[in-house]
Design an enzyme around this catalytic site. Structure first.
Site, PDB file in Angstrom:
ATOM      1  N   GLY A 110     -27.972  -9.625  -5.373  1.00 14.38           N
ATOM      2  CA  GLY A 110     -27.849 -10.666  -6.392  1.00 14.38           C
ATOM      3  C   GLY A 110     -26.875 -11.768  -6.029  1.00 14.38           C
ATOM      4  N   ARG A 124      32.920 -19.073  15.907  1.00 17.68           N
ATOM      5  CA  ARG A 124      32.831 -20.340  15.188  1.00 17.68           C
ATOM      6  C   ARG A 124      33.307 -21.453  16.110  1.00 17.68           C
ATOM      7  NH1 ARG A 124      36.802 -17.846  10.674  1.00 17.68           N
ATOM      8  NH2 ARG A 124      35.368 -16.425   9.611  1.00 17.68           N
ATOM      9  N   ASN A 138     -22.800 -10.678 -16.049  1.00 14.52           N
ATOM     10  CA  ASN A 138     -23.657 -11.769 -15.596  1.00 14.52           C
ATOM     11  C   ASN A 138     -22.925 -13.086 -15.444  1.00 14.52           C
ATOM     12  OD1 ASN A 138     -26.101 -10.251 -15.459  1.00 14.52           O
ATOM     13  ND2 ASN A 138     -26.223 -10.331 -17.695  1.00 14.52           N
ATOM     14  N   GLN A 176     -32.990  -8.237   1.737  1.00 10.86           N
ATOM     15  CA  GLN A 176     -33.973  -8.748   0.791  1.00 10.86           C
ATOM     16  C   GLN A 176     -33.934 -10.269   0.887  1.00 10.86           C
ATOM     17  OE1 GLN A 176     -33.212  -8.138  -3.398  1.00 10.86           O
ATOM     18  NE2 GLN A 176     -35.384  -8.283  -3.945  1.00 10.86           N
ATOM     19  N   ASP A 185     -23.705  -3.987  -8.928  1.00  9.80           N
ATOM     20  CA  ASP A 185     -22.851  -4.745  -9.849  1.00  9.80           C
ATOM     21  C   ASP A 185     -22.618  -4.001 -11.157  1.00  9.80           C
ATOM     22  OD1 ASP A 185     -25.409  -4.947 -10.827  1.00  9.80           O
ATOM     23  OD2 ASP A 185     -25.399  -7.132 -11.060  1.00  9.80           O
ATOM     24  N   ARG A 220     -24.584 -17.560 -12.436  1.00  9.02           N
ATOM     25  CA  ARG A 220     -23.710 -17.892 -13.573  1.00  9.02           C
ATOM     26  C   ARG A 220     -22.244 -17.567 -13.293  1.00  9.02           C
ATOM     27  NH1 ARG A 220     -26.930 -15.155 -18.464  1.00  9.02           N
ATOM     28  NH2 ARG A 220     -27.847 -13.957 -16.750  1.00  9.02           N
ATOM     29  N   GLY A 222     -33.563  -2.187 -22.043  1.00  9.71           N
ATOM     30  CA  GLY A 222     -34.780  -1.387 -22.123  1.00  9.71           C
ATOM     31  C   GLY A 222     -34.509  -0.065 -22.824  1.00  9.71           C
TER      32      GLY A 222
END
Length: 473
Positions: A11, A444, A232, A77, A108, A15, A145
Protein backbone atom coordinates in the site's frame (compact mmCIF):
# COMPACT_ATOMS: atom_id res chain seq x y z
CA UNK A 1 4.76 -29.87 7.35
CA UNK A 2 5.52 -26.16 7.75
CA UNK A 3 3.45 -23.01 7.75
CA UNK A 4 3.89 -19.95 5.58
CA UNK A 5 3.22 -16.28 6.19
CA UNK A 6 2.34 -13.74 3.51
CA UNK A 7 2.33 -10.12 4.65
CA UNK A 8 0.58 -7.62 2.39
CA UNK A 9 2.75 -4.50 2.33
CA UNK A 10 2.19 -2.93 -1.06
CA UNK A 11 0.00 0.00 0.00
CA UNK A 12 0.99 3.57 -0.77
CA UNK A 13 -1.24 5.23 1.78
CA UNK A 14 -1.96 8.34 -0.31
CA UNK A 15 -3.94 9.96 2.48
CA UNK A 16 -0.87 9.68 4.71
CA UNK A 17 0.88 12.10 2.31
CA UNK A 18 4.23 10.40 2.66
CA UNK A 19 7.00 9.34 0.29
CA UNK A 20 7.53 6.03 2.04
CA UNK A 21 5.49 2.81 2.00
CA UNK A 22 2.58 2.96 4.39
CA UNK A 23 3.80 -0.07 6.34
CA UNK A 24 7.04 1.74 7.22
CA UNK A 25 5.20 4.50 9.08
CA UNK A 26 5.90 4.13 12.77
CA UNK A 27 3.93 3.22 15.86
CA UNK A 28 5.89 3.82 19.07
CA UNK A 29 9.05 4.31 17.04
CA UNK A 30 8.79 1.05 15.07
CA UNK A 31 7.40 0.56 11.55
CA UNK A 32 3.99 -1.08 11.46
CA UNK A 33 5.58 -3.82 9.35
CA UNK A 34 7.99 -4.59 12.21
CA UNK A 35 5.09 -5.09 14.62
CA UNK A 36 3.58 -7.65 12.24
CA UNK A 37 6.84 -9.49 11.54
CA UNK A 38 7.74 -9.70 15.21
CA UNK A 39 4.29 -11.17 15.99
CA UNK A 40 5.06 -13.90 13.46
CA UNK A 41 8.46 -14.52 15.02
CA UNK A 42 6.88 -14.67 18.48
CA UNK A 43 4.58 -17.34 17.02
CA UNK A 44 7.63 -19.30 15.77
CA UNK A 45 6.70 -18.68 12.13
CA UNK A 46 9.80 -18.00 10.09
CA UNK A 47 8.76 -18.74 6.48
CA UNK A 48 7.71 -15.20 5.63
CA UNK A 49 7.10 -13.44 2.34
CA UNK A 50 6.45 -9.70 2.23
CA UNK A 51 4.49 -8.53 -0.81
CA UNK A 52 5.82 -5.06 -1.57
CA UNK A 53 4.71 -2.35 -3.96
CA UNK A 54 5.10 1.43 -3.64
CA UNK A 55 8.74 2.51 -3.09
CA UNK A 56 9.62 -1.17 -2.75
CA UNK A 57 13.36 -0.52 -2.42
CA UNK A 58 12.70 1.11 0.95
CA UNK A 59 11.16 -2.14 2.17
CA UNK A 60 14.16 -4.07 0.84
CA UNK A 61 16.51 -1.77 2.74
CA UNK A 62 14.50 -2.10 5.93
CA UNK A 63 14.33 -5.89 5.80
CA UNK A 64 18.05 -6.22 5.07
CA UNK A 65 18.89 -4.01 8.07
CA UNK A 66 16.75 -5.92 10.59
CA UNK A 67 18.66 -7.46 13.48
CA UNK A 68 16.61 -10.66 13.42
CA UNK A 69 18.09 -13.70 11.71
CA UNK A 70 14.75 -14.54 10.08
CA UNK A 71 15.20 -14.75 6.33
CA UNK A 72 12.32 -12.95 4.68
CA UNK A 73 11.48 -13.30 1.00
CA UNK A 74 9.75 -10.58 -0.97
CA UNK A 75 7.42 -10.48 -3.94
CA UNK A 76 6.56 -7.43 -6.02
CA UNK A 77 3.00 -6.26 -6.67
CA UNK A 78 3.69 -3.90 -9.55
CA UNK A 79 0.01 -2.98 -9.94
CA UNK A 80 -2.38 -2.50 -7.06
CA UNK A 81 -5.30 -4.70 -8.07
CA UNK A 82 -6.60 -5.75 -4.67
CA UNK A 83 -5.74 -8.05 -1.80
CA UNK A 84 -6.27 -11.22 -3.82
CA UNK A 85 -3.95 -9.93 -6.51
CA UNK A 86 -1.32 -9.18 -3.85
CA UNK A 87 -1.41 -12.77 -2.61
CA UNK A 88 -1.15 -14.00 -6.23
CA UNK A 89 2.30 -12.39 -6.40
CA UNK A 90 3.46 -14.79 -3.66
CA UNK A 91 2.39 -17.96 -5.50
CA UNK A 92 5.98 -19.02 -6.26
CA UNK A 93 6.79 -18.67 -2.57
CA UNK A 94 3.72 -20.71 -1.58
CA UNK A 95 4.50 -23.50 -4.04
CA UNK A 96 7.82 -24.21 -2.30
CA UNK A 97 5.89 -25.90 0.51
CA UNK A 98 2.23 -26.74 0.08
CA UNK A 99 2.01 -29.29 2.88
CA UNK A 100 0.88 -26.96 5.64
CA UNK A 101 -1.04 -23.74 6.11
CA UNK A 102 -0.57 -20.12 5.11
CA UNK A 103 -1.23 -17.09 7.27
CA UNK A 104 -2.23 -13.89 5.46
CA UNK A 105 -1.62 -10.65 7.36
CA UNK A 106 -1.95 -6.94 6.64
CA UNK A 107 1.33 -5.11 7.10
CA UNK A 108 -0.49 -1.97 8.24
CA UNK A 109 -2.44 -3.66 11.07
CA UNK A 110 0.23 -3.56 13.77
CA UNK A 111 -1.66 -5.02 16.72
CA UNK A 112 -1.84 -8.64 15.53
CA UNK A 113 -0.40 -10.75 18.35
CA UNK A 114 1.08 -14.20 18.87
CA UNK A 115 -1.83 -15.37 21.03
CA UNK A 116 -4.28 -14.64 18.21
CA UNK A 117 -2.06 -16.23 15.56
CA UNK A 118 -1.55 -19.43 17.55
CA UNK A 119 -5.16 -19.62 18.71
CA UNK A 120 -6.49 -19.17 15.20
CA UNK A 121 -4.13 -21.83 13.83
CA UNK A 122 -5.19 -24.33 16.49
CA UNK A 123 -8.85 -23.66 15.68
CA UNK A 124 -8.15 -23.87 11.94
CA UNK A 125 -6.48 -27.26 12.28
CA UNK A 126 -8.94 -28.70 14.80
CA UNK A 127 -11.94 -27.90 12.57
CA UNK A 128 -10.26 -29.10 9.38
CA UNK A 129 -11.15 -25.82 7.69
CA UNK A 130 -9.81 -24.75 4.32
CA UNK A 131 -9.89 -21.15 5.52
CA UNK A 132 -10.28 -19.60 8.94
CA UNK A 133 -10.98 -15.86 9.17
CA UNK A 134 -9.66 -14.05 12.22
CA UNK A 135 -12.39 -11.76 13.51
CA UNK A 136 -12.97 -9.25 16.25
CA UNK A 137 -16.02 -7.76 17.88
CA UNK A 138 -16.17 -3.97 18.00
CA UNK A 139 -18.71 -1.45 19.24
CA UNK A 140 -19.01 0.36 15.91
CA UNK A 141 -18.56 -2.03 12.95
CA UNK A 142 -19.53 0.59 10.37
CA UNK A 143 -17.58 0.10 7.15
CA UNK A 144 -16.28 -3.37 8.02
CA UNK A 145 -17.19 -6.68 6.44
CA UNK A 146 -19.54 -8.72 8.68
CA UNK A 147 -19.03 -12.38 9.48
CA UNK A 148 -22.04 -14.54 8.63
CA UNK A 149 -21.91 -17.54 10.96
CA UNK A 150 -23.67 -20.89 10.56
CA UNK A 151 -23.88 -24.00 12.72
CA UNK A 152 -20.86 -25.42 10.89
CA UNK A 153 -18.60 -22.41 10.51
CA UNK A 154 -19.32 -19.38 8.34
CA UNK A 155 -21.19 -18.91 5.10
CA UNK A 156 -19.28 -15.85 4.01
CA UNK A 157 -18.14 -12.28 4.66
CA UNK A 158 -20.70 -9.62 3.82
CA UNK A 159 -19.38 -6.19 2.88
CA UNK A 160 -21.03 -3.35 4.78
CA UNK A 161 -22.76 -1.89 1.72
CA UNK A 162 -24.30 -5.28 0.91
CA UNK A 163 -25.65 -6.05 4.39
CA UNK A 164 -29.33 -6.44 5.17
CA UNK A 165 -30.69 -4.44 8.13
CA UNK A 166 -30.36 -7.57 10.28
CA UNK A 167 -26.76 -8.16 9.16
CA UNK A 168 -25.85 -4.56 9.95
CA UNK A 169 -26.49 -5.43 13.60
CA UNK A 170 -23.66 -7.98 13.55
CA UNK A 171 -20.65 -6.69 15.51
CA UNK A 172 -18.21 -9.45 14.45
CA UNK A 173 -15.96 -8.15 11.68
CA UNK A 174 -13.25 -9.40 9.36
CA UNK A 175 -9.81 -8.40 10.64
CA UNK A 176 -8.10 -9.00 7.29
CA UNK A 177 -6.12 -11.88 8.80
CA UNK A 178 -6.65 -15.45 7.52
CA UNK A 179 -5.32 -18.97 7.91
CA UNK A 180 -5.62 -21.04 4.70
CA UNK A 181 -4.66 -24.55 3.90
CA UNK A 182 -1.91 -23.73 1.44
CA UNK A 183 -3.16 -26.21 -1.16
CA UNK A 184 -6.69 -24.78 -0.88
CA UNK A 185 -5.44 -21.22 -1.26
CA UNK A 186 -3.48 -22.14 -4.40
CA UNK A 187 -6.62 -23.77 -5.76
CA UNK A 188 -8.79 -20.71 -5.09
CA UNK A 189 -6.50 -17.90 -6.27
CA UNK A 190 -6.79 -18.63 -10.03
CA UNK A 191 -10.58 -18.45 -9.76
CA UNK A 192 -10.70 -14.92 -8.38
CA UNK A 193 -12.51 -12.47 -10.68
CA UNK A 194 -12.55 -8.69 -11.04
CA UNK A 195 -16.34 -8.49 -11.23
CA UNK A 196 -16.76 -5.67 -8.74
CA UNK A 197 -16.95 -1.89 -8.79
CA UNK A 198 -13.22 -1.52 -8.14
CA UNK A 199 -12.25 -4.12 -10.78
CA UNK A 200 -9.97 -5.72 -8.20
CA UNK A 201 -9.27 -9.26 -7.01
CA UNK A 202 -10.64 -9.58 -3.47
CA UNK A 203 -9.10 -12.14 -1.13
CA UNK A 204 -12.43 -12.37 0.68
CA UNK A 205 -13.90 -14.03 -2.44
CA UNK A 206 -11.71 -17.06 -1.67
CA UNK A 207 -14.10 -17.92 1.15
CA UNK A 208 -17.05 -18.24 -1.24
CA UNK A 209 -14.92 -20.13 -3.78
CA UNK A 210 -13.79 -22.70 -1.24
CA UNK A 211 -17.30 -23.11 0.15
CA UNK A 212 -18.48 -23.71 -3.39
CA UNK A 213 -15.99 -26.55 -3.63
CA UNK A 214 -17.53 -28.18 -0.57
CA UNK A 215 -14.75 -27.15 1.79
CA UNK A 216 -15.24 -25.74 5.27
CA UNK A 217 -14.80 -22.07 6.18
CA UNK A 218 -14.73 -20.94 9.79
CA UNK A 219 -13.91 -17.93 11.96
CA UNK A 220 -11.83 -17.42 15.07
CA UNK A 221 -12.66 -14.48 17.32
CA UNK A 222 -9.58 -12.84 18.75
CA UNK A 223 -9.61 -11.68 22.36
CA UNK A 224 -7.51 -8.71 21.23
CA UNK A 225 -9.94 -5.82 20.57
CA UNK A 226 -7.32 -3.99 18.47
CA UNK A 227 -6.45 -6.88 16.15
CA UNK A 228 -8.21 -5.26 13.19
CA UNK A 229 -7.11 -1.70 13.96
CA UNK A 230 -5.37 0.05 11.07
CA UNK A 231 -4.88 3.59 9.82
CA UNK A 232 -5.74 5.28 6.54
CA UNK A 233 -4.53 8.79 7.34
CA UNK A 234 -2.40 10.70 9.82
CA UNK A 235 -5.25 10.96 12.31
CA UNK A 236 -5.60 7.21 12.22
CA UNK A 237 -1.86 6.77 12.69
CA UNK A 238 -1.96 9.08 15.70
CA UNK A 239 -4.80 6.98 17.10
CA UNK A 240 -2.66 3.83 16.70
CA UNK A 241 0.17 5.49 18.58
CA UNK A 242 -2.17 6.59 21.35
CA UNK A 243 -3.54 3.06 21.70
CA UNK A 244 -0.08 1.50 21.73
CA UNK A 245 1.28 4.08 24.16
CA UNK A 246 -1.53 3.47 26.63
CA UNK A 247 -1.24 -0.31 26.36
CA UNK A 248 2.48 -0.23 27.16
CA UNK A 249 2.07 2.22 30.05
CA UNK A 250 -0.76 0.12 31.50
CA UNK A 251 1.49 -2.92 31.33
CA UNK A 252 4.23 -1.22 33.38
CA UNK A 253 1.77 0.22 35.87
CA UNK A 254 0.74 -3.35 36.58
CA UNK A 255 4.42 -4.25 37.04
CA UNK A 256 5.01 -1.69 39.81
CA UNK A 257 6.34 1.25 37.80
CA UNK A 258 5.15 4.73 38.84
CA UNK A 259 4.09 7.29 36.24
CA UNK A 260 3.79 10.74 37.80
CA UNK A 261 2.12 12.12 34.68
CA UNK A 262 1.72 10.43 31.30
CA UNK A 263 1.69 13.67 29.28
CA UNK A 264 4.26 13.28 26.51
CA UNK A 265 5.40 9.89 27.82
CA UNK A 266 6.26 7.22 25.27
CA UNK A 267 7.67 3.80 26.13
CA UNK A 268 8.74 1.45 23.36
CA UNK A 269 7.44 -2.10 23.51
CA UNK A 270 10.97 -3.56 23.73
CA UNK A 271 11.85 -1.40 26.75
CA UNK A 272 12.12 -3.03 30.19
CA UNK A 273 11.64 -1.17 33.50
CA UNK A 274 12.34 -2.36 37.05
CA UNK A 275 9.87 -2.13 39.92
CA UNK A 276 9.81 1.03 42.00
CA UNK A 277 11.06 3.23 39.16
CA UNK A 278 9.36 6.59 38.71
CA UNK A 279 8.75 8.04 35.25
CA UNK A 280 7.97 11.76 34.99
CA UNK A 281 6.27 13.66 32.16
CA UNK A 282 7.64 14.10 28.64
CA UNK A 283 9.92 11.04 28.88
CA UNK A 284 10.78 8.99 25.79
CA UNK A 285 12.13 5.44 26.30
CA UNK A 286 13.06 3.90 22.97
CA UNK A 287 14.53 0.81 21.37
CA UNK A 288 15.97 -1.90 23.60
CA UNK A 289 16.43 0.34 26.61
CA UNK A 290 16.59 -1.37 30.01
CA UNK A 291 15.82 0.67 33.13
CA UNK A 292 16.67 -0.80 36.54
CA UNK A 293 14.76 -0.71 39.81
CA UNK A 294 14.03 2.36 41.95
CA UNK A 295 15.23 4.86 39.37
CA UNK A 296 14.00 8.41 38.89
CA UNK A 297 13.60 9.25 35.22
CA UNK A 298 12.90 12.96 35.33
CA UNK A 299 11.15 15.38 33.04
CA UNK A 300 12.35 15.54 29.45
CA UNK A 301 14.58 12.46 29.37
CA UNK A 302 15.16 10.63 26.10
CA UNK A 303 16.76 7.21 26.58
CA UNK A 304 17.42 5.11 23.50
CA UNK A 305 19.01 1.65 23.33
CA UNK A 306 20.70 2.25 26.68
CA UNK A 307 21.15 0.29 29.91
CA UNK A 308 20.36 2.12 33.14
CA UNK A 309 21.22 0.48 36.48
CA UNK A 310 19.36 0.52 39.79
CA UNK A 311 18.77 3.68 41.81
CA UNK A 312 19.82 6.01 38.98
CA UNK A 313 18.57 9.62 38.98
CA UNK A 314 18.24 11.23 35.55
CA UNK A 315 16.99 14.74 34.88
CA UNK A 316 16.70 16.15 31.35
CA UNK A 317 19.15 13.55 30.05
CA UNK A 318 19.47 12.33 26.48
CA UNK A 319 21.25 8.96 26.30
CA UNK A 320 21.91 7.00 23.12
CA UNK A 321 23.52 3.54 23.16
CA UNK A 322 24.99 4.31 26.56
CA UNK A 323 25.34 2.57 29.92
CA UNK A 324 24.76 4.07 33.37
CA UNK A 325 25.55 2.00 36.43
CA UNK A 326 23.85 1.90 39.84
CA UNK A 327 23.22 5.06 41.87
CA UNK A 328 24.63 7.49 39.33
CA UNK A 329 23.08 10.96 39.28
CA UNK A 330 22.97 12.80 35.97
CA UNK A 331 21.56 16.12 34.79
CA UNK A 332 20.03 18.44 34.03
CA UNK A 333 20.80 19.01 30.34
CA UNK A 334 23.27 16.19 29.78
CA UNK A 335 23.90 14.20 26.62
CA UNK A 336 25.37 10.70 26.73
CA UNK A 337 26.42 9.83 23.22
CA UNK A 338 27.06 6.28 21.94
CA UNK A 339 29.56 4.04 23.75
CA UNK A 340 29.54 6.12 26.91
CA UNK A 341 29.69 4.31 30.26
CA UNK A 342 29.00 6.17 33.50
CA UNK A 343 29.98 3.93 36.40
CA UNK A 344 28.50 3.46 39.86
CA UNK A 345 27.87 6.52 41.97
CA UNK A 346 29.22 9.02 39.43
CA UNK A 347 27.70 12.49 39.28
CA UNK A 348 27.28 14.36 36.00
CA UNK A 349 26.03 17.92 36.33
CA UNK A 350 24.39 20.44 34.03
CA UNK A 351 25.42 21.08 30.42
CA UNK A 352 27.82 18.15 30.12
CA UNK A 353 28.40 15.94 27.10
CA UNK A 354 29.98 12.48 27.33
CA UNK A 355 31.00 10.73 24.12
CA UNK A 356 32.63 7.30 23.68
CA UNK A 357 34.08 7.52 27.17
CA UNK A 358 34.15 5.73 30.50
CA UNK A 359 33.55 7.81 33.62
CA UNK A 360 34.78 5.97 36.71
CA UNK A 361 33.03 5.22 39.99
CA UNK A 362 32.14 8.25 42.13
CA UNK A 363 33.75 10.63 39.66
CA UNK A 364 32.18 14.09 39.54
CA UNK A 365 31.81 16.03 36.28
CA UNK A 366 30.03 19.06 37.62
CA UNK A 367 29.10 21.34 34.74
CA UNK A 368 29.90 22.86 31.34
CA UNK A 369 32.27 20.06 30.35
CA UNK A 370 32.97 17.88 27.33
CA UNK A 371 34.47 14.42 27.86
CA UNK A 372 35.11 12.71 24.53
CA UNK A 373 37.10 9.56 23.68
CA UNK A 374 38.37 9.32 27.24
CA UNK A 375 39.00 6.79 29.99
CA UNK A 376 38.44 8.41 33.38
CA UNK A 377 39.26 6.68 36.67
CA UNK A 378 37.32 6.67 39.91
CA UNK A 379 36.82 9.58 42.32
CA UNK A 380 38.06 12.14 39.78
CA UNK A 381 36.89 15.74 40.08
CA UNK A 382 36.30 17.90 36.99
CA UNK A 383 36.08 21.64 37.47
CA UNK A 384 33.81 23.83 35.38
CA UNK A 385 34.51 24.17 31.68
CA UNK A 386 36.90 21.26 31.14
CA UNK A 387 37.35 20.04 27.58
CA UNK A 388 39.06 16.93 26.28
CA UNK A 389 40.43 18.12 22.95
CA UNK A 390 40.17 14.86 21.03
CA UNK A 391 40.22 15.88 17.35
CA UNK A 392 43.10 17.41 15.39
CA UNK A 393 41.10 17.88 12.21
CA UNK A 394 42.00 14.47 10.79
CA UNK A 395 42.11 11.89 13.58
CA UNK A 396 40.63 11.45 17.02
CA UNK A 397 42.75 10.50 20.04
CA UNK A 398 42.05 9.31 23.58
CA UNK A 399 42.64 10.93 26.94
CA UNK A 400 43.36 8.85 30.04
CA UNK A 401 42.81 10.19 33.55
CA UNK A 402 43.85 8.14 36.58
CA UNK A 403 42.05 7.59 39.87
CA UNK A 404 41.62 10.52 42.30
CA UNK A 405 42.86 13.12 39.81
CA UNK A 406 41.71 16.74 40.03
CA UNK A 407 41.12 18.59 36.76
CA UNK A 408 41.00 22.36 37.36
CA UNK A 409 38.44 24.71 35.86
CA UNK A 410 38.79 25.49 32.16
CA UNK A 411 41.51 22.92 31.60
CA UNK A 412 42.00 21.78 28.01
CA UNK A 413 43.37 18.24 27.81
CA UNK A 414 44.89 17.94 24.35
CA UNK A 415 44.86 14.24 23.46
CA UNK A 416 46.61 11.93 23.30
CA UNK A 417 47.52 12.72 26.90
CA UNK A 418 47.65 10.79 30.18
CA UNK A 419 46.91 12.29 33.60
CA UNK A 420 48.35 10.10 36.35
CA UNK A 421 46.67 8.94 39.55
CA UNK A 422 46.10 11.77 41.98
CA UNK A 423 47.53 14.40 39.62
CA UNK A 424 46.25 17.99 39.51
CA UNK A 425 45.94 20.44 36.64
CA UNK A 426 45.84 24.14 37.33
CA UNK A 427 42.80 26.16 36.30
CA UNK A 428 43.06 27.57 32.80
CA UNK A 429 45.85 25.21 31.72
CA UNK A 430 46.13 23.67 28.28
CA UNK A 431 47.76 20.33 28.94
CA UNK A 432 49.68 18.95 25.96
CA UNK A 433 52.00 16.49 27.74
CA UNK A 434 51.53 13.58 30.13
CA UNK A 435 51.25 14.48 33.82
CA UNK A 436 52.93 12.08 36.30
CA UNK A 437 50.99 10.63 39.22
CA UNK A 438 50.76 13.01 42.17
CA UNK A 439 52.07 16.03 40.24
CA UNK A 440 50.59 19.48 39.59
CA UNK A 441 50.62 20.61 35.96
CA UNK A 442 50.45 24.28 34.99
CA UNK A 443 50.62 25.08 31.31
CA UNK A 444 49.76 28.73 30.67
CA UNK A 445 51.36 31.51 28.62
CA UNK A 446 52.83 34.51 30.41
CA UNK A 447 50.40 37.41 30.67
CA UNK A 448 51.17 40.40 28.42
CA UNK A 449 49.69 43.89 28.79
CA UNK A 450 49.56 46.09 25.67
CA UNK A 451 48.81 49.66 26.69
CA UNK A 452 46.18 51.55 24.65
CA UNK A 453 45.04 48.50 22.66
CA UNK A 454 41.52 48.52 24.04
CA UNK A 455 41.15 52.27 23.55
CA UNK A 456 42.01 51.95 19.86
CA UNK A 457 39.58 49.07 19.42
CA UNK A 458 36.81 50.95 21.21
CA UNK A 459 37.37 54.05 19.05
CA UNK A 460 37.03 52.03 15.84
CA UNK A 461 33.87 50.32 17.09
CA UNK A 462 32.37 53.66 18.19
CA UNK A 463 33.05 55.29 14.81
CA UNK A 464 31.44 52.35 12.99
CA UNK A 465 28.37 52.45 15.23
CA UNK A 466 27.91 56.23 14.78
CA UNK A 467 28.16 55.84 11.01
CA UNK A 468 25.42 53.21 11.01
CA UNK A 469 23.28 55.01 13.60
CA UNK A 470 23.89 58.80 13.29
CA UNK A 471 20.74 59.49 15.30
CA UNK A 472 22.45 57.96 18.35
CA UNK A 473 25.36 60.51 18.47
Amino acid sequence: MSNNVVILAGGQGKRMKTNKPKVLLEVLGEPMLEWVISACEDSELDRICVVKGFECEQIDEYLSARESKTEIETALQAERLGTGHAVMQAVDFLKKDTSGNTLILCGDAPFIDAETIKGALAHHESTGSAVTVVTSRIADPTGYGRIIRTENGISGIREHKDCTPEELLIDEINSGCYWFKTSALLEALPELKQNNAQAEYYLTDCVEILLGKGMRADAYTSRNPQVSQGANDRKGLLALNDIARKLVIDKWLNEGVEFVCTDGVSVGRKVTIGIGTRIDSNVKLRGKTAIGENCKIGVGCIIENSVIGNGVDLNYVQAYNAQVDDNAKIGPFVQLRPDSHVKKGAKIGDFVEIKNSTVGEYTCVAHLTYVGDSDVGKNVNFGCGVVTVNFDGEKKYRTTIGDNAFIGCNTNLVSPVNIGDGAYTGAGSTITKDVPAGALALERTDMKIIEGYADRKLKARTEKFEKLHPEEK
